[in-house]
Design a protein around this motif. Structure first.
Motif, PDB file in Angstrom:
ATOM      1  N   SER A   1     100.146  -4.276   9.492  1.00  0.00           N
ATOM      2  CA  SER A   1     101.576  -4.503   9.296  1.00  0.00           C
ATOM      3  C   SER A   1     102.075  -3.965   7.966  1.00  0.00           C
ATOM      4  O   SER A   1     103.285  -3.949   7.721  1.00  0.00           O
ATOM      5  N   LEU A   2     101.175  -3.502   7.091  1.00  0.00           N
ATOM      6  CA  LEU A   2     101.591  -2.928   5.813  1.00  0.00           C
ATOM      7  C   LEU A   2     101.978  -1.463   5.946  1.00  0.00           C
ATOM      8  O   LEU A   2     102.412  -0.844   4.976  1.00  0.00           O
TER       9      LEU A   2
ATOM     10  N   TYR B   1     109.926   1.330   2.459  1.00  0.00           N
ATOM     11  CA  TYR B   1     110.174   1.156   3.895  1.00  0.00           C
ATOM     12  C   TYR B   1     111.437   0.337   4.173  1.00  0.00           C
ATOM     13  O   TYR B   1     111.595  -0.213   5.259  1.00  0.00           O
TER      14      TYR B   1
ATOM     15  N   GLN C   1     106.256  -6.306   1.958  1.00  0.00           N
ATOM     16  CA  GLN C   1     105.798  -6.552   3.328  1.00  0.00           C
ATOM     17  C   GLN C   1     105.031  -7.876   3.422  1.00  0.00           C
ATOM     18  O   GLN C   1     104.893  -8.611   2.440  1.00  0.00           O
TER      19      GLN C   1
ATOM     20  N   ALA D   1     110.667  -8.401   3.899  1.00  0.00           N
ATOM     21  CA  ALA D   1     110.502  -7.811   5.224  1.00  0.00           C
ATOM     22  C   ALA D   1     110.438  -8.879   6.306  1.00  0.00           C
ATOM     23  O   ALA D   1     110.730  -8.591   7.476  1.00  0.00           O
TER      24      ALA D   1
END
Length: 437
Positions: free
Chosen positions: A53-54, A213, A300, A339
């Motif tokens: 998920s990073l 991101y 994240q 996030a």
């Protein structure tokens, strides 16, 4: 970046009914019982690796890498869901392409992989969905909706696919502006289009730069400062500082992978029969003073359960209590951001002032794992306007800005080939600055 914003003010209502043309092309969750929406590339040999998920949902079409969607439904009742893909241009507005032009099969997919949570105080259904491969490189929006009511959109997530047609050579450094040298970071780069035919390279390529991101940390509309036609090279060394970003600060973090005892940055645990509360150590503003080096996930989070390492179905939802020590700020709205909330400032992460606690407090149900977060303020001292960025709240007011901060940057290069009707992603590069060794 520009997005379709029809009826955006009403979309915070659960299960808002929308037509395909009205769906905002942003990361958003419209159903309050839908939580922990993750869209990750399946890298390596372990598809259950929590660290996946990073990574951003950006994949190379030439590589054997797929994307996997996962999410939880806290109604704890099985509900049938379906998914479809929407193709978007470089500015994330819907393209004119028909489904058959970018999909290999009928663009309407059932989500059939689901499991019921096991041993948790908060029951939920956990869903997984392998994202189908697409034909064209570019931007896509994954839309998940209710099978029983196709007009009811539950959430949307962005992702991108690319083919390497142009080379990117980045150089991230302190801002060249004397007044921003200690607060901002500058992203210079070269684009090599050798072997890729372009008639007017300085006009045909669209470049997007994104920080950590985050779609609210994006710069667009950059033009090359030098065209070396004989070398097939474009240089981007902007003197107007349009390619600079606020350095921000290292993200705060905490660990709620276990409820047996308080882990990192957890003050105490309150284990009630119906739920568990975890109190994060009270925070204080960091906007003054020297920069302090700490490791983080750049905003994240990772889902995991320490005892079983099966975060998908055995991680519980913990009511996480945040406290920001501060005097009350008249007219201000304070948020816990990250996030985990798709970088949105809304009712889910808004804080309220508590005189008893001596600061702002928020309670947010979060699935067990390790989280990064930051604080953002709206209503007073608006953030400094920056070219191309849609910064909502002011994070610098609490967190500060430091050019020594470790950050990740992505450079996206789009092109619309002759006779094509949509933008394609022909170059992508991820680069870090101030990385720890």
């Amino acid at each position: 970046m520009k997005v379709i914003v029809c009826l955006l003010g009403l979309l915070l209502l659960a299960g808002q009914s929308l037509s395909a043309q009205e769906i905002p092309t942003v990361d958003a969750i419209y159903e309050p019982n839908i939580r922990t929406v993750l869209l990750v590339p399946l890298l390596g040999n372990d598809p259950a690796d929590p660290a996946l998920s990073l990574n951003p949902p950006v994949i190379n079409l030439a590589e054997n890498v797929s994307l996997q969607l996962s999410f939880d439904d806290l109604t704890a009742d099985y509900r049938p869901y379906r998914a479809k893909l929407l193709h978007c241009n470089a500015d994330w507005q819907r393209s004119v392409l028909n489904d058959i032009e970018f999909t290999f099969e009928y663009n309407d997919y059932p989500i059939q992989d689901y499991q019921l949570s096991n041993g948790t105080k908060v029951p939920y259904y956990h869903y997984r969905f392998p994202v189908p491969k697409v034909k064209l490189p570019g931007n896509y929006l994954l839309v998940v909706y209710n099978e029983r009511n196709p007009a009811q959109v539950l959430f949307t997530r962005r992702f991108s696919t690319y083919q390497t047609k142009v080379g990117i050579s980045p150089n991230v450094q302190f801002s060249s502006g004397p007044q921003k040298r200690f607060t901002d970071q500058q992203v210079d780069f070269d684009l090599s289009y050798r072997g890729y035919p372009l008639i007017a390279p300085q006009d045909e390529l669209k470049v997007v730069i994104r920080q950590n991101y985050r779609d609210d940390r994006v710069v667009t509309g950059l033009r090359p400062t030098n065209v070396r036609a004989f070398d097939n090279l474009l240089e981007y060394r902007l003197f107007d500082l349009k390619n600079t970003f606020p350095g921000g600060n290292e993200y705060r973090f905490f660990d709620i992978r276990t409820v047996i005892s308080p882990a990192s940055f957890i003050d105490r645990l309150d284990r009630r029969q119906e739920r568990t509360l975890a109190y994060v150590l009270p925070d204080a503003p960091r906007s003054t003073g020297a920069y302090v080096l700490t490791d983080d996930f750049n905003g994240q989070y990772v889902i995991d359960q320490l005892e079983t390492h099966n975060g998908s179905t055995q991680a519980d939802y913990i009511t996480t209590v945040f406290t920001l020590r501060s005097q009350e700020l008249p007219g201000a709205e304070v948020y816990v951001n990250g996030a985990f909330n798709l970088w949105k400032l809304n009712d889910r992460n808004r804080m309220t002032y508590s005189p008893e606690r001596g600061g702002y407090v928020a309670q947010i149900p979060l699935k067990q794992g390790v989280y990064n977060y930051t604080y953002s303020v709206k209503g007073i001292a608006p953030p400094v306007a920056r070219s191309g960025m849609s910064i909502d709240g002011n994070e610098a007011l609490v967190e500060g800005n430091y050019s020594a901060t470790e950050n990740d940057y992505e450079i996206f290069v789009y092109h619309r080939p002759p006779a094509s009707r949509a933008d394609q992603l022909v170059g992508y590069r991820k680069v870090g600055v101030n990385k720890r060794k």
